[in-house]
Design an enzyme around this catalytic site. Sequence first.
Site, PDB file in Angstrom:
ATOM      1  N   ARG A 141     -27.511  26.408  -4.771  1.00 19.90           N
ATOM      2  CA  ARG A 141     -28.944  25.709  -4.946  1.00 19.90           C
ATOM      3  C   ARG A 141     -30.068  26.753  -5.204  1.00 19.90           C
ATOM      4  O   ARG A 141     -31.210  26.212  -5.247  1.00 19.90           O
ATOM      5  CB  ARG A 141     -29.150  24.742  -4.158  1.00 19.90           C
ATOM      6  CG  ARG A 141     -27.967  23.451  -4.007  1.00 19.90           C
ATOM      7  CD  ARG A 141     -28.334  22.129  -3.792  1.00 19.90           C
ATOM      8  NE  ARG A 141     -27.275  21.294  -4.340  1.00 19.90           N
ATOM      9  CZ  ARG A 141     -26.365  20.625  -3.535  1.00 19.90           C
ATOM     10  NH1 ARG A 141     -26.351  20.659  -2.241  1.00 19.90           N
ATOM     11  NH2 ARG A 141     -25.306  20.121  -4.254  1.00 19.90           N
ATOM     12  N   THR A 185     -24.028  25.724   0.519  1.00 20.14           N
ATOM     13  CA  THR A 185     -24.375  25.298  -1.070  1.00 20.14           C
ATOM     14  C   THR A 185     -25.854  25.224  -1.277  1.00 20.14           C
ATOM     15  O   THR A 185     -26.322  25.379  -2.264  1.00 20.14           O
ATOM     16  CB  THR A 185     -23.756  23.884  -1.542  1.00 20.14           C
ATOM     17  OG1 THR A 185     -23.970  23.053  -0.396  1.00 20.14           O
ATOM     18  CG2 THR A 185     -22.336  23.996  -1.748  1.00 20.14           C
ATOM     19  N   SER A 200     -22.239  23.407   4.651  1.00 21.73           N
ATOM     20  CA  SER A 200     -21.993  22.353   3.960  1.00 21.73           C
ATOM     21  C   SER A 200     -20.091  21.962   4.358  1.00 21.73           C
ATOM     22  O   SER A 200     -19.805  23.016   4.896  1.00 21.73           O
ATOM     23  CB  SER A 200     -21.803  22.575   2.224  1.00 21.73           C
ATOM     24  OG  SER A 200     -23.262  22.706   1.744  1.00 21.73           O
ATOM     25  N   GLY A 202     -19.173  18.371   4.613  1.00 25.00           N
ATOM     26  CA  GLY A 202     -18.972  17.133   5.425  1.00 25.00           C
ATOM     27  C   GLY A 202     -17.744  16.317   4.888  1.00 25.00           C
ATOM     28  O   GLY A 202     -17.690  15.395   5.637  1.00 25.00           O
ATOM     29  N   GLU A 203     -17.166  16.645   4.019  1.00 19.67           N
ATOM     30  CA  GLU A 203     -15.840  15.940   3.492  1.00 19.67           C
ATOM     31  C   GLU A 203     -14.822  16.552   3.977  1.00 19.67           C
ATOM     32  O   GLU A 203     -13.436  16.202   3.805  1.00 19.67           O
ATOM     33  CB  GLU A 203     -15.978  15.842   2.058  1.00 19.67           C
ATOM     34  CG  GLU A 203     -16.520  14.772   1.201  1.00 19.67           C
ATOM     35  CD  GLU A 203     -18.146  14.759   1.465  1.00 19.67           C
ATOM     36  OE1 GLU A 203     -18.539  15.868   1.262  1.00 19.67           O
ATOM     37  OE2 GLU A 203     -18.650  13.871   1.906  1.00 19.67           O
ATOM     38  N   ASN A 271     -23.796  12.968   5.557  1.00 17.67           N
ATOM     39  CA  ASN A 271     -22.851  11.946   5.890  1.00 17.67           C
ATOM     40  C   ASN A 271     -22.154  12.138   7.361  1.00 17.67           C
ATOM     41  O   ASN A 271     -21.752  13.304   7.654  1.00 17.67           O
ATOM     42  CB  ASN A 271     -21.914  11.496   5.025  1.00 17.67           C
ATOM     43  CG  ASN A 271     -20.988  12.456   4.478  1.00 17.67           C
ATOM     44  OD1 ASN A 271     -21.160  13.331   3.720  1.00 17.67           O
ATOM     45  ND2 ASN A 271     -19.650  12.543   5.277  1.00 17.67           N
ATOM     46  N   ASP A 314     -21.116   7.031   2.901  1.00 17.03           N
ATOM     47  CA  ASP A 314     -21.392   8.425   2.367  1.00 17.03           C
ATOM     48  C   ASP A 314     -23.053   8.597   1.921  1.00 17.03           C
ATOM     49  O   ASP A 314     -23.274   9.177   0.917  1.00 17.03           O
ATOM     50  CB  ASP A 314     -20.679   8.749   1.201  1.00 17.03           C
ATOM     51  CG  ASP A 314     -20.653  10.234   0.829  1.00 17.03           C
ATOM     52  OD1 ASP A 314     -21.126  11.273   1.445  1.00 17.03           O
ATOM     53  OD2 ASP A 314     -19.963  10.757  -0.148  1.00 17.03           O
ATOM     54  N   ASP A 316     -25.505  10.239   2.420  1.00 27.10           N
ATOM     55  CA  ASP A 316     -26.068  11.613   2.846  1.00 27.10           C
ATOM     56  C   ASP A 316     -27.580  11.516   2.700  1.00 27.10           C
ATOM     57  O   ASP A 316     -28.183  10.872   1.803  1.00 27.10           O
ATOM     58  CB  ASP A 316     -25.514  12.878   1.940  1.00 27.10           C
ATOM     59  CG  ASP A 316     -24.383  13.303   2.251  1.00 27.10           C
ATOM     60  OD1 ASP A 316     -24.105  13.468   3.255  1.00 27.10           O
ATOM     61  OD2 ASP A 316     -23.605  13.687   1.333  1.00 27.10           O
ATOM     62  N   ARG A 341     -30.028   8.712  -0.337  1.00 26.50           N
ATOM     63  CA  ARG A 341     -29.061   7.972  -1.485  1.00 26.50           C
ATOM     64  C   ARG A 341     -29.152   6.664  -1.320  1.00 26.50           C
ATOM     65  O   ARG A 341     -28.841   5.808  -2.417  1.00 26.50           O
ATOM     66  CB  ARG A 341     -27.819   8.486  -0.832  1.00 26.50           C
ATOM     67  CG  ARG A 341     -27.549   9.907  -1.027  1.00 26.50           C
ATOM     68  CD  ARG A 341     -25.999  10.198  -1.458  1.00 26.50           C
ATOM     69  NE  ARG A 341     -25.874  11.624  -1.370  1.00 26.50           N
ATOM     70  CZ  ARG A 341     -24.609  12.288  -1.384  1.00 26.50           C
ATOM     71  NH1 ARG A 341     -23.422  11.422  -1.226  1.00 26.50           N
ATOM     72  NH2 ARG A 341     -24.605  13.528  -1.255  1.00 26.50           N
TER      73      ARG A 341
END
Length: 688
Positions: A141, A185, A200, A202-203, A271, A314, A316, A341
């Site tokens: 980013r 990211t 990052s 979170g998944e 999340n 999710d 986030d 979100r």
Amino acid sequence: MRRRGQRAIAVTTTLSLLLLLIHPALAADPEIDRLIRGPAGKDWVTNGGNLTNQRYSTLKQIDTTNVAQLKGAWMTRLKGSGAGGKYSFEASPLVKDGLMYVVTGNDDVFALNAKTGAIIWEYWSGIDQKISTVCCGWVNRGLAMGEGLLFSGQLDANFVALDMKTGEVKWKTPLEKWENGYTITSAPLYYDGIVYSGISGGEFGVRGRLTALDAKTGAILWRSYTLPGPGERGSETWPPATDHSMRGGATIWNTPALDPDLGLIYFVTGNCGPDYDGSMREGDNLFCASMMALKAKTGEYVWHFQQVHHDIWDYDAASPVVLFDTVINGQPRKGIAEAGRTGWVYILDRTNGTPLIGIDEKPVPQDPRQKTAKTQPIPRGDATVPQCAELLPGYEKAGCIFDTFWETPVLMQPSGIGGTNWSPVPYSPDTGYFYVPGTVRTSAFTRFGDKYMQGLRYTGGSQSAPIGSPMYGTFTAIDGTTNKIAWQHKTPYRVGGGGGSSVTAGGLVFRGEPDGNFLALDAKTGKELWRFQTGFGADAPPVFYEVDGEQYVAIATGGNQLQGSAYGDAVWAFSLKGQLGPMWPPPAPQTVAGPTGPIVAGADAVKAGANNVEYSFAPARIRIKTGTTVTFTNVGDLPHSATSMDRGKWDTGVLVKGQSKAITFAQPGNYYYICLPHPWQYGQVIVE
Ligand SMILES: [Cu+2]
């Protein structure tokens, strides 16, 4: 004795204060510190324009009266870096003293002449192409700069500093290992000798944190975890005597903001993990989906505001926080805002984290199996996207935001990808408006549970958009004093995970569209004043700068896989003296969910990730005879699956690169399927 000692301390303190006053230039990079404390002007030296993330420029050579004459000054292709189906181009270029620095989705960095677009140096990251723990597109980013260095967080979880003159690596610090689920990211933030970076993953069952590094050496100064260890603040919001919080997500997807007067750094968290399964993590689960303030020097906790308690959708908080000063009921207030979100903008007092306009805890639907929170915070004001889904054929239930689900899919809006996803939200002190890009999309939420294994996906469910359901977007001006809509446009495509925008003192909001169009709007009224076809998905946030007295607008156009837009490797700069006209339009993104392309009869082999389109099945639609065995092979870089939309029916399981799985279709029918790790990746098998 005692009194004398105290006096000595008092004298020393006074002396150090005096020294600080006499030598305010003890800062490591006083020039950058000065630039990012004020509004952006000639240069754009940090991702959000300055420490507030307002993305507001004082430049006004280009304004509402002349923007219609804007043309391309130059367009530069970045040698194919980050151009491909697995990448998104989300960076804001940085500009200082006529030089531009831009980072691509492959973490490669280019220095360009900001007046001509000529490439001056290149840094090729050489990151491992086998990184399998990227959830949602290979992205970076943006960069930060200070002390003659450029700072970049990489997908391999290394943090690097490059020499601004040459691109040479000055130091490299691993923040974690990608093999354990961690990636970087977010764009970092530099201020007063410290570089701050989120993380990052979170998944993938990780533990979120903000890391502060010494800008000179890369040494880690401190880590502030966003998930509590045993006995720490917030641990009472997780089940006792378990270690669920140690893999509970709360990652930081975007650039922090910083208030130097208050000495606080602010950011939002993602999340909870596992995303869609709350059954084993009873409690509010701090500090997932929260806005947070820490002491900028030490990382010590100051306040938090949780946007979503016990998140199972999710939801986030992924868009960068924005600091702004305003007047409410005649009182000057220090505000902080973030577009969630959920479709709401959360507006707080940044001195203490309390709502500035009003946010009410209200009862929400309950499901004891998901251990749902009794209430959720509902901001007063307007949502920027619809918050209820319509029932569609093949589904039993449609609900509104915060409705519950278990193993039978439930349709809801907003989807877990937004509302507003990673896209930044600019703020204009002239209009007092926030400019909020939104995605309108329905998700079918399902929980199925996941066993935690380090470095593997840990989401506990899925949320694909139903086949045939419409997808579009909104672009909304929200009044910062009321949290109400000042004006709103419906956009043809989703823009909540792209559609980057920025605003100027010339009264203009610039924003991109995933179909390649780059637009200028009147910031006050929303009226469209200019549009230009860039030829590639225009999803990154634009920036403004000035060289030799001429104002430029620049945007990275390389598409975005969350938006389904056309990929590329271009940076465009526009000015009133520009001579370049528009390009041919690229293929437009889908506006209806589901597999696309011709139906191939008799095909018994389907490839995931073929033809440099990572998130795809090829052929995506096949017609076969009953009893045919179809072989699914992953030829992409990332793990993919082919999983029946009705998950009970058939599933290849997650296949790594090169792996195959054969499925025999013994019953006639029309089978839609998705890739479970990437539920926007669709296929169809028609069995006759
Ligand atoms: Cu996939």
